[in-house]
Scaffold this active site. Structure first.
Site, mmCIF file in Angstrom:
data_model
loop_
_atom_site.group_PDB
_atom_site.id
_atom_site.type_symbol
_atom_site.label_atom_id
_atom_site.label_comp_id
_atom_site.label_asym_id
_atom_site.label_seq_id
_atom_site.Cartn_x
_atom_site.Cartn_y
_atom_site.Cartn_z
ATOM 1 N N SER A 143 110.021 53.433 -81.643
ATOM 2 C CA SER A 143 110.953 52.310 -81.694
ATOM 3 C C SER A 143 110.170 51.024 -81.450
ATOM 4 O O SER A 143 109.060 51.061 -80.902
ATOM 5 C CB SER A 143 112.029 52.472 -80.605
ATOM 6 O OG SER A 143 112.790 51.288 -80.444
ATOM 7 N N TYR A 156 115.493 53.659 -72.048
ATOM 8 C CA TYR A 156 115.135 54.056 -73.414
ATOM 9 C C TYR A 156 113.720 53.623 -73.769
ATOM 10 O O TYR A 156 112.941 54.402 -74.336
ATOM 11 C CB TYR A 156 116.140 53.448 -74.390
ATOM 12 C CG TYR A 156 115.847 53.699 -75.849
ATOM 13 C CD1 TYR A 156 115.981 54.965 -76.393
ATOM 14 C CD2 TYR A 156 115.463 52.652 -76.692
ATOM 15 C CE1 TYR A 156 115.730 55.190 -77.742
ATOM 16 C CE2 TYR A 156 115.210 52.865 -78.035
ATOM 17 C CZ TYR A 156 115.346 54.136 -78.555
ATOM 18 O OH TYR A 156 115.096 54.354 -79.875
#
Length: 254
Positions: A143, A156
Site C-alpha cells: 500500500s 494498517y
C-alpha cells in the site's frame, strides 16, 4: 520443471497455476477475473465463503491466511489439483481506519495477523512449492501506507510496511532459485472498504482529504491494480524482482 516465467504462451498467464488470497472482493476479485481472462488456472482463497461462492471458473478454498493450516491448504490445493504452483498473489488483508488513540492492542493484533502473518505464511508455503517446480512469481499487496506515512493508519500502515519489507527480503533470498517477488502499492481504491468508510464517523471527511492527496484527483479502480499485478506476475516482468510498484494516481510522487 523449468521456470514458467521464461515460457512463451498464448495468454499472458496461459496454463499458469495461480493462488490468489483475499479473492472474494475488491482487488482480489478483480485480479481473479483478469487472471482467468489471461488463461490462468486460479485457486481463489478467502474467509468469506458466501462471496467466494459467487466466483466462477475457480477452485475455491475457504480459509483464513493467518492460520497456518489454512494457509498451507491454499497452496496445497493448487499443487494437488494442477501439479505445481506458478504464481501467488498474496492479497488478503483488513483495513481499519484508526489513529493510535482510537485503536486498541487487539486491533493491531488482528491486522498484523492477517496482513502480516498471513502474508508470511502464504509466501512461505508458496516458495516451498515453487522450489519443487523450478520457480515462479509472487506478488504481494502492499500500500502507499507501506511506503509513506498517512493519518489514521496506525494499525494498517505498519502491517503494510511488513508487506514491503517481506517483498524485498524474499526477492533477494530466492532470486537465484528462479522465484521473483514483487509488490503493488495501491493508493486509495474504490473497494467495498472505501464504500463503507463513507458511512463511518469521520469517513467522508477523511476520504475527501485523501483524494486531494492523489494528483490525479480520483481514487483508483480494482481493475487498475489487477492490471499491475498481472504485469508483475507475467513473463513481461521476467527481469523484475524486489520492486514495489505504486498504483496510486501519483500519490507517492509528492
Amino acid at each position: 520443471m523449468a521456470n514458467h516465467d521464461a515460457e512463451t504462451t498464448h495468454g499472458r498467464l496461459s496454463d499458469r497455476v495461480c493462488v490468489i488470497t483475499g479473492a472474494a472482493s475488491g482487488i482480489g476479485r478483480a485480479t481473479v477475473e483478469r487472471f482467468l481472462r489471461e488463461g490462468a488456472h486460479v485457486v481463489a482463497a478467502d474467509r468469506d465463503a458466501d462471496r467466494l461462492a459467487t466466483l466462477e471458473g475457480v477452485v475455491p478454498v475457504v480459509g483464513d491466511v493467518s492460520r497456518d493450516d489454512d494457509a498451507k491448504r491454499m497452496i496445497a490445493t493448487a499443487v494437488d489439483r494442477f501439479g505445481r504452483l506458478d504464481v501467488l498473489v498474496a492479497n488478503a488483508g483488513v483495513i481499519p481506519l484508526l489513529s493510535i488513540t482510537e485503536a486498541e492492542a487487539s486491533d493491531f493484533d488482528e491486522v498484523m495477523a492477517v496482513d502480516g502473518r498471513g502474508m508470511f505464511l502464504t509466501c512461505k508455503y508458496a516458495i516451498e512449492a515453487m522450489l519443487v517446480s523450478g520457480g515462479g512469481a509472487i506478488v504481494c499487496t502492499s500500500s502507499i501506507s507501506g511506503v509513506a506515512g498517512q493519518a489514521r493508519q496506525a494499525v494498517y500502515g505498519p502491517a503494510k510496511f511488513v508487506a514491503t519489507g517481506l517483498t524485498k527480503h524474499l526477492a533477494v533470498e530466492w532470486a537465484q532459485h528462479g522465484i521473483r517477488v514483487n509488490a503493488v502499492a495501491p493508493g486509495t481504491i474504490e473497494t467495498e472498504r472505501v464504500a463503507a468508510a463513507r458511512h463511518e464517523p469521520g469517513g467522508p471527511e477523511y476520504l475527501a482529504e485523501v483524494v486531494r492527496a492523489h494528483p490525479m484527483a480520483r481514487f483508483g479502480e480494482p481493475s487498475e491494480v489487477a492490471s499491475a499485478i498481472l504485469f508483475l506476475a507475467s513473463p513481461d516482468a521476467s527481469f523484475i524482482t524486489g520492486a514495489i510498484l505504486p498504483v496510486d494516481g501519483g500519490y507517492l510522487a509528492h
